[in-house]
Design a protein around this motif. Sequence first.
Motif, PDB file in Angstrom:
ATOM      1  N   TYR A 322       0.851  -1.191   0.000  1.00 10.17           N
ATOM      2  CA  TYR A 322       0.000   0.000   0.000  1.00 10.17           C
ATOM      3  C   TYR A 322       0.891   1.247   0.000  1.00 10.17           C
ATOM      4  O   TYR A 322       1.624   1.493   0.956  1.00 10.17           O
ATOM      5  CB  TYR A 322      -0.886   0.008   1.241  1.00 10.17           C
ATOM      6  CG  TYR A 322      -1.833  -1.169   1.351  1.00 10.17           C
ATOM      7  CD1 TYR A 322      -2.484  -1.683   0.238  1.00 10.17           C
ATOM      8  CD2 TYR A 322      -2.074  -1.760   2.594  1.00 10.17           C
ATOM      9  CE1 TYR A 322      -3.356  -2.751   0.353  1.00 10.17           C
ATOM     10  CE2 TYR A 322      -2.953  -2.830   2.722  1.00 10.17           C
ATOM     11  CZ  TYR A 322      -3.589  -3.320   1.586  1.00 10.17           C
ATOM     12  OH  TYR A 322      -4.455  -4.382   1.704  1.00 10.17           O
ATOM     13  N   VAL A 332      -7.085   2.629   3.598  1.00 10.75           N
ATOM     14  CA  VAL A 332      -7.394   1.270   3.171  1.00 10.75           C
ATOM     15  C   VAL A 332      -8.071   0.529   4.314  1.00 10.75           C
ATOM     16  O   VAL A 332      -7.538   0.459   5.427  1.00 10.75           O
ATOM     17  CB  VAL A 332      -6.120   0.498   2.757  1.00 10.75           C
ATOM     18  CG1 VAL A 332      -6.486  -0.888   2.234  1.00 10.75           C
ATOM     19  CG2 VAL A 332      -5.327   1.258   1.713  1.00 10.75           C
ATOM     20  N   SER A 334      -8.404  -2.901   5.199  1.00  5.85           N
ATOM     21  CA  SER A 334      -7.749  -4.144   4.798  1.00  5.85           C
ATOM     22  C   SER A 334      -8.035  -5.197   5.854  1.00  5.85           C
ATOM     23  O   SER A 334      -7.522  -5.135   6.977  1.00  5.85           O
ATOM     24  CB  SER A 334      -6.237  -3.906   4.659  1.00  5.85           C
ATOM     25  OG  SER A 334      -5.564  -5.078   4.266  1.00  5.85           O
ATOM     26  N   THR A 348       3.657  -0.938   3.995  1.00  4.17           N
ATOM     27  CA  THR A 348       2.830   0.267   4.066  1.00  4.17           C
ATOM     28  C   THR A 348       3.737   1.487   4.015  1.00  4.17           C
ATOM     29  O   THR A 348       4.651   1.624   4.834  1.00  4.17           O
ATOM     30  CB  THR A 348       2.018   0.291   5.370  1.00  4.17           C
ATOM     31  OG1 THR A 348       1.218  -0.891   5.430  1.00  4.17           O
ATOM     32  CG2 THR A 348       1.116   1.506   5.418  1.00  4.17           C
TER      33      THR A 348
END
Length: 358
Positions: A322, A332, A334, A348
């Motif tokens: 991401y 996000v 997730s 990330t």
Amino acid sequence: MFSGLALLALLGSSVPANGLESGAPAAGAKTVACANTRDDDEKINSAVAASADGDEIVIDGPCLIDGTIRLRGQRSYRGQSRSGTVIQQADGANLDAMLASDSYLDNAPLTGDPVTLRSLNLIANRAGNPNAKDALVLRSWGTVVEDMEILQATRHGIRLTNLSANGTPLNNTQVNGRIAANHVVESGGRGIFVEDTRNSVTDWHLLDNWIAGAGSDGIGMDNAAGWNIHGNHVYDVGATAITAERLFGSMIGNNYIENFATTGVRISVQGETASTITANRIFKLTGGSGVFLTVRVNYGTGNLAVTGNTIRGNGAGTGLDYQNGQGTGLVVASTGNLVTEVTTPRATGPGVTVTAGV
């Protein structure tokens, strides 16, 4: 996502009268009996030129062509079956396209009227046509392509584009189409390519296709805004299985991906609305590294739900990646993703917020 010009196109055009499934020809049908000789494209084009809006052109193969078949709008084109109606590009023809929308060939500034293609087998014969390009080129809104077999394109198997043959871009939109249940194999470039240099080719459905052995991307999309990309099986590709740029209210779900060279699913999102990535199965079991699902933002704050995906590698690579990209942030949700046998389950970057959703 209609512009004013797109709404005028919708109001000014009627849906083809006989979008029929395979079977007996309709009352307005014109049947072309190919002879498997190099003038078969002339026979087909003559039948198309003599047809009227709403007609069905039934092609009885096998056919051999050394010229492009012109797809006039407001008509349907059907074979007897994928095995029965084979259209092959003759050695040395080196066509820009085997079949192409009339607006593409005419270099028109507006999208073509809807066409329907069903139950045809296109053999592009790239071994005999090293300088050819694409098998099927579409530049018509509201178009349906289903139950097609497309083999051995020198470049792309199916190319859906906002550009004409000489590069003229569309001044309006090209929306509301469906590409479903096709088998696209051994394309030298992309299996299915959505080419959009502006913001014209949006809001289509890409469903339940099998795409194998592409030289670069299995599915490559310059613009995936408003698209539903669902149920496709993409495998053994030379680069990325699915590249989808400019997600805007889009959905990528329930796709089955096996054995990509670099990336499983590569997406970029726009800074308005939100999109969904769900229930995809992304596997690389033949070894080597790579990124299985990667996200970046084009502008503004991207919003994305990434749920219920299964990712399995062979001991290397990054599962979920991401990144903010050129945006101001990425949010996000997730959750429920199963990521196994990779080096890095999730990466990330700065400016990214990952939550479990609400």
